[in-house]
Design an enzyme around this catalytic site. Sequence first.
Site, PDB file in Angstrom:
ATOM      1  N   LYS A 148     -64.544 -39.795 -16.707  1.00  0.00           N
ATOM      2  CA  LYS A 148     -64.318 -40.248 -18.089  1.00  0.00           C
ATOM      3  C   LYS A 148     -62.899 -39.939 -18.537  1.00  0.00           C
ATOM      4  CE  LYS A 148     -69.093 -38.839 -18.899  1.00  0.00           C
ATOM      5  NZ  LYS A 148     -69.229 -37.615 -18.102  1.00  0.00           N
ATOM      6  N   TYR A 201     -64.084 -32.066 -17.930  1.00  0.00           N
ATOM      7  CA  TYR A 201     -64.922 -31.015 -17.328  1.00  0.00           C
ATOM      8  C   TYR A 201     -64.092 -30.118 -16.402  1.00  0.00           C
ATOM      9  CZ  TYR A 201     -68.836 -34.116 -18.677  1.00  0.00           C
ATOM     10  OH  TYR A 201     -69.716 -34.929 -19.354  1.00  0.00           O
ATOM     11  N   HIS A 255     -64.509 -41.507 -22.965  1.00  0.00           N
ATOM     12  CA  HIS A 255     -65.384 -40.373 -23.259  1.00  0.00           C
ATOM     13  C   HIS A 255     -65.790 -40.332 -24.739  1.00  0.00           C
ATOM     14  CE1 HIS A 255     -66.218 -36.036 -21.634  1.00  0.00           C
ATOM     15  NE2 HIS A 255     -67.145 -36.393 -22.480  1.00  0.00           N
ATOM     16  N   ASP A 261     -71.704 -37.726 -11.966  1.00  0.00           N
ATOM     17  CA  ASP A 261     -71.044 -37.960 -13.254  1.00  0.00           C
ATOM     18  C   ASP A 261     -70.196 -36.758 -13.637  1.00  0.00           C
ATOM     19  OD1 ASP A 261     -71.245 -39.585 -16.036  1.00  0.00           O
ATOM     20  OD2 ASP A 261     -71.326 -37.431 -16.461  1.00  0.00           O
TER      21      ASP A 261
HETATM   22  N1  LIG Z   1     -70.607 -38.218 -22.317  1.00  0.00           N
HETATM   23  C1  LIG Z   1     -70.720 -37.029 -22.875  1.00  0.00           C
HETATM   24  O1  LIG Z   1     -70.114 -36.727 -23.903  1.00  0.00           O
HETATM   25  C2  LIG Z   1     -71.618 -36.022 -22.245  1.00  0.00           C
HETATM   26  C3  LIG Z   1     -71.988 -34.878 -22.951  1.00  0.00           C
HETATM   27  C4  LIG Z   1     -72.835 -33.965 -22.319  1.00  0.00           C
HETATM   28  C5  LIG Z   1     -73.284 -34.218 -21.034  1.00  0.00           C
HETATM   29  N2  LIG Z   1     -72.874 -35.336 -20.366  1.00  0.00           N
HETATM   30  C6  LIG Z   1     -73.317 -35.604 -18.976  1.00  0.00           C
HETATM   31  O2  LIG Z   1     -74.731 -35.540 -18.930  1.00  0.00           O
HETATM   32  C7  LIG Z   1     -75.117 -34.587 -17.939  1.00  0.00           C
HETATM   33  C8  LIG Z   1     -76.442 -33.964 -18.298  1.00  0.00           C
HETATM   34  O3  LIG Z   1     -76.389 -33.366 -19.572  1.00  0.00           O
HETATM   35  P1  LIG Z   1     -76.375 -31.781 -19.778  1.00  0.00           P
HETATM   36  O4  LIG Z   1     -75.892 -31.129 -18.551  1.00  0.00           O
HETATM   37  O5  LIG Z   1     -75.641 -31.485 -21.017  1.00  0.00           O
HETATM   38  O6  LIG Z   1     -77.905 -31.435 -20.085  1.00  0.00           O
HETATM   39  P2  LIG Z   1     -79.314 -31.688 -19.340  1.00  0.00           P
HETATM   40  O7  LIG Z   1     -79.134 -32.350 -18.025  1.00  0.00           O
HETATM   41  O8  LIG Z   1     -80.240 -32.284 -20.339  1.00  0.00           O
HETATM   42  O9  LIG Z   1     -79.832 -30.197 -19.139  1.00  0.00           O
HETATM   43  C9  LIG Z   1     -79.222 -29.310 -18.262  1.00  0.00           C
HETATM   44  C10 LIG Z   1     -79.844 -27.933 -18.523  1.00  0.00           C
HETATM   45  O10 LIG Z   1     -81.240 -27.973 -18.219  1.00  0.00           O
HETATM   46  C11 LIG Z   1     -81.533 -27.052 -17.154  1.00  0.00           C
HETATM   47  N3  LIG Z   1     -82.467 -27.761 -16.261  1.00  0.00           N
HETATM   48  C12 LIG Z   1     -82.190 -28.775 -15.401  1.00  0.00           C
HETATM   49  N4  LIG Z   1     -83.300 -29.179 -14.767  1.00  0.00           N
HETATM   50  C13 LIG Z   1     -84.315 -28.407 -15.240  1.00  0.00           C
HETATM   51  C14 LIG Z   1     -85.696 -28.345 -14.948  1.00  0.00           C
HETATM   52  N5  LIG Z   1     -86.268 -29.180 -14.064  1.00  0.00           N
HETATM   53  N6  LIG Z   1     -86.458 -27.430 -15.610  1.00  0.00           N
HETATM   54  C15 LIG Z   1     -85.892 -26.591 -16.521  1.00  0.00           C
HETATM   55  N7  LIG Z   1     -84.582 -26.603 -16.833  1.00  0.00           N
HETATM   56  C16 LIG Z   1     -83.791 -27.514 -16.193  1.00  0.00           C
HETATM   57  C17 LIG Z   1     -80.216 -26.729 -16.490  1.00  0.00           C
HETATM   58  O11 LIG Z   1     -80.188 -25.412 -15.993  1.00  0.00           O
HETATM   59  P3  LIG Z   1     -79.875 -25.082 -14.433  1.00  0.00           P
HETATM   60  O12 LIG Z   1     -78.536 -25.690 -14.084  1.00  0.00           O
HETATM   61  O13 LIG Z   1     -79.878 -23.580 -14.402  1.00  0.00           O
HETATM   62  O14 LIG Z   1     -81.021 -25.680 -13.657  1.00  0.00           O
HETATM   63  C18 LIG Z   1     -79.239 -26.860 -17.663  1.00  0.00           C
HETATM   64  O15 LIG Z   1     -79.238 -25.656 -18.421  1.00  0.00           O
HETATM   65  C19 LIG Z   1     -73.935 -33.610 -17.909  1.00  0.00           C
HETATM   66  O16 LIG Z   1     -73.941 -32.764 -16.780  1.00  0.00           O
HETATM   67  C20 LIG Z   1     -72.789 -34.575 -17.988  1.00  0.00           C
HETATM   68  O17 LIG Z   1     -72.529 -35.158 -16.727  1.00  0.00           O
HETATM   69  C21 LIG Z   1     -72.067 -36.241 -20.959  1.00  0.00           C
END
Ligand SMILES: NC(=O)c1ccc[n+]([C@@H]2O[C@H](COP(=O)([O-])OP(=O)(O)OC[C@H]3O[C@@H](n4cnc5c(N)ncnc54)[C@H](OP(=O)(O)O)[C@@H]3O)[C@@H](O)[C@H]2O)c1
Length: 284
Positions: free
Chosen positions: A77, A52, A110, A47
């Site tokens: 997106k 990004y 998005h 994704d």
């Molecule tokens: N549509 C939208 O507007 C929107 C907005 C935000 C995000 N997204 C999508 O959703 C995806 C996921 O959301 P996100 O990246 O914001 O947050 P997330 O996946 O909830 O959290 C990522 C964070 O958690 C840490 N992490 C990951 N696995 C872990 C584990 N097993 N234990 C402890 N910490 C862990 C990562 O650090 P490390 O990398 O250091 O492991 C990173 O700091 C994004 O990458 C993006 O593709 C979409």
Amino acid sequence: MTPTVPSITLNNGIEMPQLGLGVFQMSDQEVLDTIPQALEAGYRLIDTASRYYNEKAVGRAIAETDVPRKELFVTTKLWFKDHGYERTKEAFQVSLDNLGLDYLDLWLVHQPFGDYYGSWRAMEELLDEGLARAIGVSNFFDDRYAGLVAHSRVVPAVNQRETHPLNQQIATQELISLHGTVLQAWAPLGQGSPEILGHRVLTGIAAAHGRTAPQVILRWLVDRGASAVVKSTRAERLRENIDVFGFELTNEEMAQIAALDQQKPGGDFDHRDPRMLELLLTLD
Ligand SMILES: NC(=O)c1ccc[n+]([C@@H]2O[C@H](COP(=O)([O-])OP(=O)(O)OC[C@H]3O[C@@H](n4cnc5c(N)ncnc54)[C@H](OP(=O)(O)O)[C@@H]3O)[C@@H](O)[C@H]2O)c1
């Protein structure tokens, strides 16, 4: 053994892996390092978003893998500054070229700002032409979602919303499920928030299964019939986050997690807040 991620059938019959890798906030180098490790760990859904600024790196990683294109599920997106019928068609080609692909698996609006109706008309045509296998939305609150459904030929296949134990999107999932739209969680781990990952209910359930809080959260989402995209740049966490199919949560544990809902967003974009629009307009 590499876990096999179950797939969800979208409302147009397309199969989508239930869990995927999100690459938000990854540099190009992180994308190039992480995607091969994720594919090795069993991820097939990637994704990204034009906003990004790493679509080209995602494309390079895809070009370099031995995993056949048809086994991958690539989502990107459309940024709201490209909304409107004509600009959407142009933006689609830019994303496709950046990714080095000749079709997308899923293309999402998005944000629900500006002329997203014009965009949706263009996206419906791209779907008809087979250039996008599925189209959907992201950050569409219930009012915007319902409006789009009421006034469009194609119902979104996915609505990607901020979803985690403190912001569970129960009512939203009920609403969109009526139309066959899949809830896809972004920030399922609350972007690594200690308030969530260290929550005693979640760590307690994790300990009872010899698992971790992130695994409990991702399993809970899977059991709700949701999809989730989760980000990590670390190989051991990539493996941890996808290894959620070898244990089961009890009904009581599901109820304990349900009780944590505060409908408390962390970084959700609320289109009803004029300050949010002002903020977004300052972005490039
Ligand atoms: N549509 C939208 O507007 C929107 C907005 C935000 C995000 N997204 C999508 O959703 C995806 C996921 O959301 P996100 O990246 O914001 O947050 P997330 O996946 O909830 O959290 C990522 C964070 O958690 C840490 N992490 C990951 N696995 C872990 C584990 N097993 N234990 C402890 N910490 C862990 C990562 O650090 P490390 O990398 O250091 O492991 C990173 O700091 C994004 O990458 C993006 O593709 C979409």
